[in-house]
Write an enzyme that holds these catalytic residues in place. Structure first.
Site, PDB file in Angstrom:
ATOM      1  N   SER A  97      34.739  38.431  45.984  1.00 35.85           N
ATOM      2  CA  SER A  97      36.059  37.483  45.783  1.00 35.85           C
ATOM      3  C   SER A  97      34.939  36.131  44.749  1.00 35.85           C
ATOM      4  O   SER A  97      35.745  35.601  44.460  1.00 35.85           O
ATOM      5  CB  SER A  97      35.801  36.953  47.301  1.00 35.85           C
ATOM      6  OG  SER A  97      36.118  37.804  48.360  1.00 35.85           O
ATOM      7  N   LYS A 135      34.431  25.995  47.320  1.00 37.78           N
ATOM      8  CA  LYS A 135      34.991  26.697  48.112  1.00 37.78           C
ATOM      9  C   LYS A 135      34.646  26.584  50.325  1.00 37.78           C
ATOM     10  O   LYS A 135      33.238  26.192  50.463  1.00 37.78           O
ATOM     11  CB  LYS A 135      35.189  28.264  47.911  1.00 37.78           C
ATOM     12  CG  LYS A 135      35.314  29.245  49.303  1.00 37.78           C
ATOM     13  CD  LYS A 135      34.841  30.589  48.695  1.00 37.78           C
ATOM     14  CE  LYS A 135      35.800  31.887  49.586  1.00 37.78           C
ATOM     15  NZ  LYS A 135      35.127  32.864  49.147  1.00 37.78           N
ATOM     16  N   SER A 171      38.483  36.245  47.703  1.00 38.18           N
ATOM     17  CA  SER A 171      38.932  34.895  47.990  1.00 38.18           C
ATOM     18  C   SER A 171      38.743  33.809  47.725  1.00 38.18           C
ATOM     19  O   SER A 171      39.198  32.718  48.293  1.00 38.18           O
ATOM     20  CB  SER A 171      38.283  35.111  49.974  1.00 38.18           C
ATOM     21  OG  SER A 171      36.599  34.656  49.847  1.00 38.18           O
TER      22      SER A 171
END
Length: 588
Positions: free
Chosen positions: A179, A81, A155
């Site tokens: 997330s 990420k 996210s």
């Protein structure tokens, strides 16, 4: 590792270590798969390794193997990420104005590389890890791998899709409010959210620094355990790190929300799938219904309390110098934190301590919590229209976990009729990570879930599965209404044993009525697939008292199908015992 031909990190590493293959061959195959999926969703990436660099990294792994090393992640491709530093890549947190080149890798990325893993690239996310949806990024909107009309979850959106699409063996995400769990649920994945401090967060762009966790997405529990064994441990460079500890627990008492406190947001399929999951969990354990009011209150502190100030602190300079560089929705969430006083913060800390004491007492009554990961999912268009309210719905079951210092692992629990995944999350006290993984394996073995639907690798229009029970069956009088719309036959199935079947009185041509009933039986149906436009035109022709609703099949999956209003039973013959319409027609 493609959607139809996956290999787990453990299998890849074993093959590379044994000489059955090598890291270079794995890297070359991975590059081909990445290129193919770029035609579907290039927006899952913010940056990618240059092919030459990835091949060079693979050759270094092969040289280490040739020198006699055995590497636990030898040759395994992984993604990170883009709020976690990796040497050689910019870190942007999905905000170009914030981007920087780190001096080195985050602790977790360094450990993975040392273990032989190959970083493919940096994945897209809800900007500054603020969101559970995946729609808040200037780099585009990653979409659900199994239905492109629906959100990926966030996210950690890009990381989840990279694994779900079979592009990498595993991917790192982060989790402050859910997330690392919500995208796992939507995409039929396992999402491990470790205990706070178990994995170092040095090199992570903070969202809420005191409760942030780095997470992992995998296809199965054993690979999540493998990654945990590489990453767990004390990092003296991270003030929030702690030594690895593993407590034991026997999940004999499973805590679930009280029925009147469960929120489904109109999603009856999620409700059914959760009930089924609980029944599997309760096979060898006691299911205990709990009052979750204190957990909900703790959850509210994250976005409706002083912890918003911690998010504002993380990007304070950018809020002051260039607020327009921040996504409008993200800014509307974070900016109010600038006005929260120290008095409000301390009051919040005191209340959280009280709520945590209540949560800690829960472990005297139960061994593990088993909550829905989310109560529903949404289309991308729906999230764009109502970005705050619908995002909040997705955090209903997740927001309290980090605040109350709990560990969690999200696991699959079935498919909705639209192909998106439903999941449950097993939650335990801090340091119960390995025990939760063991409990997850036990659950999945008992659940015996059907395989996820085949991925739509071409990004085609959404399709709808439709169960027919009577006059639309093959060779029946109204079957032409399906064949004229190019409906594709999926197969013959039975419903769950919760339906009754009636022959409607004076219907021309003769038609049955399928009605949900707790004292019902399994009824034979045929399932067809139509594109959305054809399905819509078909539904428009369905006459009352028939209707199109949701029908649950014997394997627990849900599809659209013929149901009936109660008035359809007036003067009708109950033919449930025959098990289906064909048997009735044959006997008539």
């Amino acid at each position: 590792m493609t959607a139809l031909d996956r290999q787990s990190p453990a299998a890849i590493a074993a093959a590379v270590n044994s000489g059955e293959t090598n890291a270079l061959a794995v890297a070359e195959e991975t590059l081909a798969r990445l290129a193919a999926y770029d035609a579907v969703q290039p927006q899952i990436w913010i940056s990618r390794a240059a092919p030459a660099d990835m091949l060079a990294a693979a050759r270094k792994v092969d040289a280490r193997i040739a020198a006699g090393e055995r590497l636990s992640l030898a040759g395994v491709p992984f993604a990170v990420k883009d709020n976690i530093d990796v040497a050689g890549f910019e870190t942007s947190a999905a905000c170009p104005a914030y981007a920087y080149s780190p001096s080195g890798s985050a602790t977790v990325a360094g450990k993975l590389t040392e273990a032989g893993a190959l970083c493919v690239g940096k994945t897209n996310l809800d900007q500054f890890a603020t969101g559970l949806v995946g729609t808040r990024s200037p780099y585009g909107i990653p979409r659900n791998a199994y239905n492109l009309a629906y959100v990926s979850g966030g996210s950690s959106s890009g990381s989840a899709i990279a694994v779900a699409a079979g592009l990498v063996g595993f991917a790192l995400g982060t989790d402050t409010a859910g997330s690392g769990r919500v995208p796992a649920a939507f995409n039929h994945l396992v999402g491990l959210k470790p205990s706070k401090g178990r994995w170092s967060t040095r090199g992570l762009v903070p969202a809420c620094r005191t409760i942030d966790c780095i997470t992992v997405f995998t296809d199965n529990v054993s690979d999540a355990r493998l990654v945990d064994n590489v990453l767990a441990g004390f990092d003296p460079g991270d003030p929030y790190s702690k030594p690895r500890a593993d407590i034991t627990l026997r999940p004999q008492r499973i805590g679930v929300p009280r029925r009147d406190q469960r929120a489904w947001f109109g999603d009856s399929q999620s409700e059914y799938l959760y009930e089924r999951a609980i029944s599997r969990l309760g096979t060898d354990a006691e299911v205990v219904e709990l009052d979750i009011t204190p957990l909900n209150e703790a959850a509210s502190l994250l976005y409706n309390g002083p912890w918003v100030a911690e998010r504002a602190a993380a990007i304070q300079e950018l809020l002051a110098s260039n607020p327009d560089a921040i996504d409008e929705t993200v800014r509307s969430v974070v900016e109010p934190g600038l006005t929260i006083s120290a008095v409000e913060l301390f009051k919040g800390i005191y209340r959280l301590a009280e709520l945590k004491r209540h949560a800690d007492v829960l472990w005297d009554k139960i061994d593990v919590l088993a909550f829905p990961t989310t109560g529903t999912t949404y289309r991308v268009a729906e999230l764009i229209a109502a970005p705050i309210a619908l995002n909040s719905n997705l955090g209903f079951y997740t927001n309290f976990v980090n605040l109350l210092d709990m560990a969690a692992v999200a696991v699959p629990a079935g498919s909705r009729s639209n192909g998106t995944g439903f999941g449950i999350t097993l939650i335990g006290p801090a340091d119960s990570d390995q025990a939760l993984l063991a409990a997850a394996e036990t659950y999945l073995a008992a659940a015996d879930l059907p395989a996820p639907p085949v991925l739509d690798m071409e990004g085609k229009m959404e399709h709808v599965k439709l169960a027919v029970v009577g006059a639309h069956l093959k060779d029946m009088p109204l079957h032409w209404q399906l064949s004229s719309r190019n409906a594709v036959f999926i197969g013959a199935f039975e419903t769950a044993p919760t339906y009754r079947l009636y022959a409607i009185a004076d219907s021309v041509p003769p038609k049955p009525a399928l009605i949900h009933s707790d004292d019902g039986a399994a009824i034979k149906v045929e399932v067809y697939e139509l594109d959305v436009a054809a399905f819509g035109s078909f539904v428009a022709e369905v006459p009352a008292p028939l209707a199109i609703g949701t029908v649950t099949l014997a394997d627990g999956t849900s599809v659209k199908g013929f149901v009936a209003e109660p008035r359809a039973t007036a003067g009708a013959e109950d033919i449930t015992d025959l098990g289906g319409w064909r048997a009735y027609v044959k006997a008539d």
